[in-house]
Design a protein around this motif. Structure first.
Motif, PDB file in Angstrom:
ATOM      1  N   SER A 123       0.678  -1.091  -0.284  1.00  0.00           N
ATOM      2  CA  SER A 123       0.183  -0.395   0.515  1.00  0.00           C
ATOM      3  C   SER A 123       0.751   1.088   0.077  1.00  0.00           C
ATOM      4  CB  SER A 123      -1.301   0.143   1.229  1.00  0.00           C
ATOM      5  OG  SER A 123      -1.301   0.991   0.951  1.00  0.00           O
ATOM      6  N   GLY A 124       0.904   1.713  -1.328  1.00  0.00           N
ATOM      7  CA  GLY A 124       2.300   2.727  -0.853  1.00  0.00           C
ATOM      8  C   GLY A 124       2.920   2.582  -1.052  1.00  0.00           C
ATOM      9  N   THR A 125       4.248   3.292  -0.288  1.00  0.00           N
ATOM     10  CA  THR A 125       5.281   2.749   0.819  1.00  0.00           C
ATOM     11  C   THR A 125       5.948   1.358   1.604  1.00  0.00           C
ATOM     12  OG1 THR A 125       5.672   4.138   2.284  1.00  0.00           O
ATOM     13  CG2 THR A 125       6.331   4.262   0.433  1.00  0.00           C
ATOM     14  N   VAL A 126       4.114   1.176   1.408  1.00  0.00           N
ATOM     15  CA  VAL A 126       3.987  -0.554   3.000  1.00  0.00           C
ATOM     16  C   VAL A 126       4.374  -1.632   2.547  1.00  0.00           C
ATOM     17  CG1 VAL A 126       2.748  -0.620   5.098  1.00  0.00           C
ATOM     18  CG2 VAL A 126       3.329   1.228   4.515  1.00  0.00           C
ATOM     19  N   VAL A 127       4.429  -2.793   3.082  1.00  0.00           N
ATOM     20  CA  VAL A 127       5.281  -3.712   2.541  1.00  0.00           C
ATOM     21  C   VAL A 127       4.720  -5.097   3.287  1.00  0.00           C
ATOM     22  CG1 VAL A 127       7.010  -5.468   1.950  1.00  0.00           C
ATOM     23  CG2 VAL A 127       6.574  -3.287   0.351  1.00  0.00           C
ATOM     24  N   ASN A 151      -0.677 -20.146   9.562  1.00  0.00           N
ATOM     25  CA  ASN A 151       1.132 -20.341  10.471  1.00  0.00           C
ATOM     26  C   ASN A 151       1.825 -19.703   9.381  1.00  0.00           C
ATOM     27  OD1 ASN A 151       3.262 -22.574  10.682  1.00  0.00           O
ATOM     28  ND2 ASN A 151       1.627 -23.059  12.248  1.00  0.00           N
ATOM     29  N   GLY A 152       2.532 -19.301  10.188  1.00  0.00           N
ATOM     30  CA  GLY A 152       3.837 -18.992   9.654  1.00  0.00           C
ATOM     31  C   GLY A 152       4.433 -17.857   9.922  1.00  0.00           C
ATOM     32  N   LYS A 153       5.250 -17.025   9.130  1.00  0.00           N
ATOM     33  CA  LYS A 153       5.922 -15.770   9.945  1.00  0.00           C
ATOM     34  C   LYS A 153       5.207 -14.753   8.453  1.00  0.00           C
ATOM     35  CE  LYS A 153      10.246 -18.268  11.447  1.00  0.00           C
ATOM     36  NZ  LYS A 153      11.547 -18.174  11.309  1.00  0.00           N
ATOM     37  N   ILE A 154       5.329 -13.370   8.995  1.00  0.00           N
ATOM     38  CA  ILE A 154       5.170 -11.811   8.622  1.00  0.00           C
ATOM     39  C   ILE A 154       6.473 -11.334   8.539  1.00  0.00           C
ATOM     40  CG2 ILE A 154       3.799 -11.637   9.992  1.00  0.00           C
ATOM     41  CD1 ILE A 154       1.845 -10.016   7.383  1.00  0.00           C
ATOM     42  N   HIS A 155       6.456 -10.161   7.949  1.00  0.00           N
ATOM     43  CA  HIS A 155       7.584  -9.708   8.519  1.00  0.00           C
ATOM     44  C   HIS A 155       6.526  -7.745   7.969  1.00  0.00           C
ATOM     45  CE1 HIS A 155      10.000  -6.490   8.917  1.00  0.00           C
ATOM     46  NE2 HIS A 155      10.924  -6.176   7.564  1.00  0.00           N
ATOM     47  N   LEU A 156       5.661  -6.436   8.827  1.00  0.00           N
ATOM     48  CA  LEU A 156       5.541  -6.005   7.465  1.00  0.00           C
ATOM     49  C   LEU A 156       6.513  -4.571   8.106  1.00  0.00           C
ATOM     50  CD1 LEU A 156       2.426  -5.984  10.255  1.00  0.00           C
ATOM     51  CD2 LEU A 156       2.274  -6.223   7.694  1.00  0.00           C
ATOM     52  N   SER A 157       7.231  -3.400   7.201  1.00  0.00           N
ATOM     53  CA  SER A 157       7.626  -2.997   7.404  1.00  0.00           C
ATOM     54  C   SER A 157       6.964  -1.524   6.487  1.00  0.00           C
ATOM     55  CB  SER A 157       8.613  -3.172   6.531  1.00  0.00           C
ATOM     56  OG  SER A 157       9.058  -3.559   5.330  1.00  0.00           O
ATOM     57  N   ASP A 158       8.049  -0.544   5.492  1.00  0.00           N
ATOM     58  CA  ASP A 158       7.094   0.768   4.412  1.00  0.00           C
ATOM     59  C   ASP A 158       8.745   0.881   4.460  1.00  0.00           C
ATOM     60  OD1 ASP A 158       8.817   2.210   6.701  1.00  0.00           O
ATOM     61  OD2 ASP A 158       6.878   4.050   6.365  1.00  0.00           O
ATOM     62  N   PHE A 163       8.728   1.900   9.329  1.00  0.00           N
ATOM     63  CA  PHE A 163       7.775   1.324  10.322  1.00  0.00           C
ATOM     64  C   PHE A 163       8.043  -0.918  10.353  1.00  0.00           C
ATOM     65  CE2 PHE A 163       4.363  -1.551  10.134  1.00  0.00           C
ATOM     66  CZ  PHE A 163       3.606  -1.946  11.269  1.00  0.00           C
ATOM     67  N   SER A 164       8.520  -1.598  10.760  1.00  0.00           N
ATOM     68  CA  SER A 164       8.891  -2.644  11.246  1.00  0.00           C
ATOM     69  C   SER A 164       8.278  -3.728  11.694  1.00  0.00           C
ATOM     70  CB  SER A 164      10.240  -2.692  10.389  1.00  0.00           C
ATOM     71  OG  SER A 164      11.068  -3.743  10.838  1.00  0.00           O
ATOM     72  N   LYS A 165       7.232  -4.329  11.741  1.00  0.00           N
ATOM     73  CA  LYS A 165       7.625  -5.070  13.065  1.00  0.00           C
ATOM     74  C   LYS A 165       7.632  -6.801  12.142  1.00  0.00           C
ATOM     75  CE  LYS A 165       4.076  -5.763  16.386  1.00  0.00           C
ATOM     76  NZ  LYS A 165       2.834  -5.171  17.123  1.00  0.00           N
ATOM     77  N   ASP A 166       8.139  -7.892  12.708  1.00  0.00           N
ATOM     78  CA  ASP A 166       8.256  -8.765  12.649  1.00  0.00           C
ATOM     79  C   ASP A 166       7.033 -10.293  13.780  1.00  0.00           C
ATOM     80  OD1 ASP A 166       9.988  -9.019  10.477  1.00  0.00           O
ATOM     81  OD2 ASP A 166      11.517  -8.680  12.380  1.00  0.00           O
ATOM     82  N   LEU A 167       6.340 -10.880  12.648  1.00  0.00           N
ATOM     83  CA  LEU A 167       5.163 -11.322  13.602  1.00  0.00           C
ATOM     84  C   LEU A 167       5.000 -12.923  12.996  1.00  0.00           C
ATOM     85  CD1 LEU A 167       1.921  -9.129  12.764  1.00  0.00           C
ATOM     86  CD2 LEU A 167       3.540  -9.376  14.910  1.00  0.00           C
ATOM     87  N   GLU A 168       4.912 -14.190  13.626  1.00  0.00           N
ATOM     88  CA  GLU A 168       4.943 -15.106  13.690  1.00  0.00           C
ATOM     89  C   GLU A 168       3.949 -16.075  14.351  1.00  0.00           C
ATOM     90  OE1 GLU A 168       7.739 -17.961  15.720  1.00  0.00           O
ATOM     91  OE2 GLU A 168       9.156 -16.449  14.628  1.00  0.00           O
ATOM     92  N   LEU A 184      -0.721   4.999   7.131  1.00  0.00           N
ATOM     93  CA  LEU A 184      -1.378   3.522   6.760  1.00  0.00           C
ATOM     94  C   LEU A 184      -1.700   3.310   8.048  1.00  0.00           C
ATOM     95  CD1 LEU A 184      -0.671   1.037   4.934  1.00  0.00           C
ATOM     96  CD2 LEU A 184       1.209   0.438   6.865  1.00  0.00           C
ATOM     97  N   GLU A 185      -2.959   2.744   8.253  1.00  0.00           N
ATOM     98  CA  GLU A 185      -2.866   1.983  10.016  1.00  0.00           C
ATOM     99  C   GLU A 185      -2.917   1.248  10.097  1.00  0.00           C
ATOM    100  OE1 GLU A 185      -6.692   3.376  10.952  1.00  0.00           O
ATOM    101  OE2 GLU A 185      -5.653   5.713  10.450  1.00  0.00           O
ATOM    102  N   VAL A 186      -2.055   0.088  11.068  1.00  0.00           N
ATOM    103  CA  VAL A 186      -2.101  -1.349  11.139  1.00  0.00           C
ATOM    104  C   VAL A 186      -2.618  -1.698  12.411  1.00  0.00           C
ATOM    105  CG1 VAL A 186      -1.238  -3.383  11.315  1.00  0.00           C
ATOM    106  CG2 VAL A 186      -0.086  -2.153   9.740  1.00  0.00           C
ATOM    107  N   SER A 187      -3.824  -2.715  12.447  1.00  0.00           N
ATOM    108  CA  SER A 187      -4.224  -3.182  14.109  1.00  0.00           C
ATOM    109  C   SER A 187      -4.429  -4.363  13.999  1.00  0.00           C
ATOM    110  CB  SER A 187      -5.912  -2.100  13.739  1.00  0.00           C
ATOM    111  OG  SER A 187      -6.372  -2.306  13.169  1.00  0.00           O
TER     112      SER A 187
END
Length: 219
Positions: A123-127, A151-158, A163-168, A184-187
């Motif tokens: 979304s724009g520069t957010v990945v 099930n797995g891993k995700i990396h949120l960033s711009d 903004f940068s966040k790792d989730l699993e 951008l809003e992430v909730s």
């Protein structure tokens, strides 16, 4: 004009040739419609079970339709009702333009040669990049997308490193990503639209099982 949310499955293709790294030519990969019901079109034409899904295909389902696409034996994507997806095997991308989709991915080694993220939401520069094997995603509206890491891993960033966040997750971790006034809003979000049984049944179509006790990552 507001930037549109793009939901794209992107395994990058790289190959080492001698001592120089060059872009790998995509293998000749085709998918297959293995299950379907109701109104489903492939490249604008009616389709049926057993039809091949070629590179750069567009699949659209009606209000009463769904289909499941299998490729490379142990990968499957379910396209839910009233949805549009575009599949490019040559670019290793699956883009959700409308509606919802779910996937269980267990054999991507022929498509990706690196450990780069295999699923992104832009979304724009957010990945949002994911290395996991199972997910559900829904375009709730033009500016909002719901994503569940089943099930797995995700990396949120711009793109600006603001903004940068790792989730699993071993068992469903959902977020809602929206863009309002170019912000951008992430909730966090509850588990919606799908169930354990939905994902287990999808995995079963390709002879696989969901392991809710371990974080899986397949390439």
């Amino acid at each position: 004009m507001k930037p549109k949310l793009l939901l794209i499955l992107i395994p990058f293709l790289l190959l080492l040739s001698c001592t120089k790294q060059t872009e790998k030519s995509a293998p000749d990969i085709k998918g297959e419609i293995v299950n379907m019901e109701g109104d489903v079109t492939l490249a604008g034409k009616s389709t049926k079970i057993g039809d091949p899904v070629s590179d750069e295909s567009v699949i659209q389902t009606g209000a009463d339709g769904y289909c499941e696409i299998q490729f490379l034996d142990s990968n499957i994507i379910r396209v839910f009702e009233d949805s549009i997806i575009r599949i490019s095997f040559s670019n290793s991308t699956v883009s959700l333009d409308r509606g919802a989709a779910a996937a269980v991915l267990r054999n991507l080694s022929s498509l990706i040669q690196t450990m780069d993220d295999v699923f992104t939401i832009k979304s724009g520069t957010v990945v949002a990049g994911i290395r996991g094997t199972s997910f559900y995603v829904k375009r709730e509206d033009a500016d909002t997308s719901y994503f569940c890491l089943c099930n797995g891993k995700i990396h949120l960033s711009d793109g600006n490193d603001q903004f940068s966040k790792d989730l699993e997750s071993t068992h469903h971790l959902a977020v809602r990503i929206s863009e309002k006034n170019r912000q951008l809003e992430v909730s966090n979000a509850p588990m919606l639209y799908h169930s354990d049984k939905d994902m287990e049944d999808l995995a079963g179509v390709i002879g696989q099982k969901m392991d809710w006790n371990a974080v899986e990552s397949y390439h």
